[in-house]
Design a protein around this motif. Structure first.
Motif, short mmCIF file in Angstrom:
data_model
loop_
_atom_site.label_atom_id
_atom_site.label_comp_id
_atom_site.label_asym_id
_atom_site.label_seq_id
_atom_site.Cartn_x
_atom_site.Cartn_y
_atom_site.Cartn_z
N ALA A 53 0.84 -1.20 0.00
CA ALA A 53 0.00 0.00 0.00
C ALA A 53 0.87 1.25 0.00
N ASN A 191 -6.61 4.17 2.05
CA ASN A 191 -5.24 3.89 2.46
C ASN A 191 -5.13 3.79 3.98
N GLN A 219 -5.26 2.54 -4.40
CA GLN A 219 -5.16 1.37 -3.52
C GLN A 219 -6.05 0.22 -4.00
N LYS A 242 1.79 1.61 -6.84
CA LYS A 242 1.34 0.69 -5.78
C LYS A 242 0.93 -0.64 -6.43
N SER A 376 -0.09 -4.87 4.10
CA SER A 376 -0.65 -4.90 2.74
C SER A 376 0.12 -5.89 1.86
#
Ligand SMILES: Cc1ncc(COP(=O)(O)O)c(C=O)c1O
Length: 394
Positions: A53, A191, A219, A242, A376
């Protein structure tokens, strides 16, 4: 952190094995799969990286291509450089991103970043001049909230819904959106805690009042399935660094119904001149190195399939949810959230920081009492990575 000899060798051997000369412009169909994804990301052999993330590691497919391109930029010949700096490659990137989100290529503009694209949307819809309002929520990105705060100080009616227990109540959207609402703006996946909004329901409320819907998908894109039409999304933006697995530039999706005047271009220059589709929102010479990276990364993601990537990550986040509360870490991500981000409260953040660092586990840990830890994982992680994190905190 320092690498040991074995880790160093694994990383460099893998890089060397996929050498410059053997690289082709696109991953061969059928070659890549979720089951073997770990070996595509050498970083996974060097650290327990659970922080996508923040930024996703590059896959070998992208870094090989970038290395070859950098070689041409450094040494020539000019014809080598042209292999990567060309309109066909850019159009393939545009097509691949369009496919990923269920749009048409004509609806995709390249943009420098998510936040710049969000500004283009706010300015292009003439939000302040319109006298209408914008509705967002406080699980949207902090930078976007600063944007709305700054515009509020200039007179915009910006309504920021507050979360309740880290979810946004649909009744609060219903209450805040009215006939003067021009735009509903949110991060599809937050996020902060990975919260995934019920975008279709929000879009229905927005559209019934004549408002448009903008989503920040930085995200989400590459990590959760997106279909702009089924979800009712009018405008969308993200950067690629990301879950799209690398490339320092971004995308702006503008539904075709908005091309003829509803979203005005607000910046002008060589690249969008004369365009009537989403390219009218582009200005400068693009980030070629980013394109080279994305060209391979998008091919990879499409080949694996976002659904399969999501399936791979689900047991990892579920295990964290099951085990970490026993170690005193309450989960801030609502049960059933279909995103790869889970956030926990960590009672003793300095101790956790030390233990995680000793174990070589990388997450986002925000200081505080308690601290907030965001985990993440992505397609290259496995249960052993998750267990290492749990052991470090137990
Ligand atoms: C939800 C969200 N939006 C936007 C950003 C920043 O995006 P950019 O750097 O592309 O402007 C981030 C970065 O962490 C984010 O998490």
């Amino acid at each position: 952190m320092t690498m040991n000899r074995r880790q160093l060798l694994t990383g460099t051997a893998a890089l060397g094995a996929a050498g410059i000369a053997s690289h082709s412009l696109s991953a061969a169909p059928g070659r890549k799969s979720v089951a073997s994804a770990r070996s595509d990301f050498p970083w996974a052999g060097n650290e327990t990286y659970l922080n996508c993330a923040t930024e996703h590691p590059l896959g070998l497919h992208s870094s090989d291509a970038m290395r070859e391109y950098l070689g041409y930029l450094t040494n020539g010949p000019d014809s080598g450089r042209a292999k990567y700096e060309n309109a066909e490659l850019q159009e393939r990137v545009r097509k691949r991103f369009a496919r990923l989100i269920g749009a048409t290529p004509a609806e995709i503009a390249f943009a420098p970043s998510t936040q710049l694209a969000e500004n283009l949307v706010l300015d292009g819809l003439r939000i302040e001049e319109s006298g209408g309002n914008v509705v967002t929520n406080d699980l949207h990105y902090g930078g976007s909230l600063s944007n709305y705060q700054a515009r509020k100080e200039r007179g915009l009616d910006a309504r920021i819904i507050k979360h309740k227990d880290y979810t946004i109540d649909m009744r609060d959207w219903e209450e805040a959106i009215d006939r003067r609402t021009k735009l509903v703006s949110l991060a599809l996946v937050s996020n902060v805690n990975g919260y995934l909004d019920d975008i279709r329901a929000i879009a229905d409320i927005a559209h019934s009042h004549g408002a448009l819907v903008f989503v920040d998908v930085i995200q989400a894109a590459g990590a959760v399935p997106i279909d702009v039409r089924a979800m009712g999304i009018d405008l969308l933006a993200c950067s690629a660094y990301k879950w799209l697995m690398g490339g320092r530039f971004g995308y702006l999706y503008v539904a075709k119904e908005l091309h003829e005047g509803r979203l005005q271009p607000v910046q002008f220059g060589s690249k969008g001149a004369g365009a009537t589709d989403a390219r009218q929102y582009q200005v400068s010479t693009p980030n070629h190195l980013g394109f080279v990276c994305q060209h391979e990364a998008l091919a990879y993601i499409l080949e694996l399939g976002v659904d399969n990537i999501r399936e791979h990550v689900r047991p990892l986040t579920e295990r964290l949810r099951k085990e970490l509360p026993a170690a005193g870490c309450a989960c801030l991500t609502p049960a059933g959230t279909e995103s790869p981000i889970v956030t926990f409260l960590v009672p003793d953040a300095p101790r956790a920081r030390t233990r995680l660092s000793e174990a070589g586990v990388i997450v986002t840990l925000r200081d505080g009492n308690p601290g907030e830890m965001r985990v993440s994982p992505s397609v290259f992680n496995n249960l052993a990575d998750i267990n290492r994190l749990i052991d470090a905190l137990s």
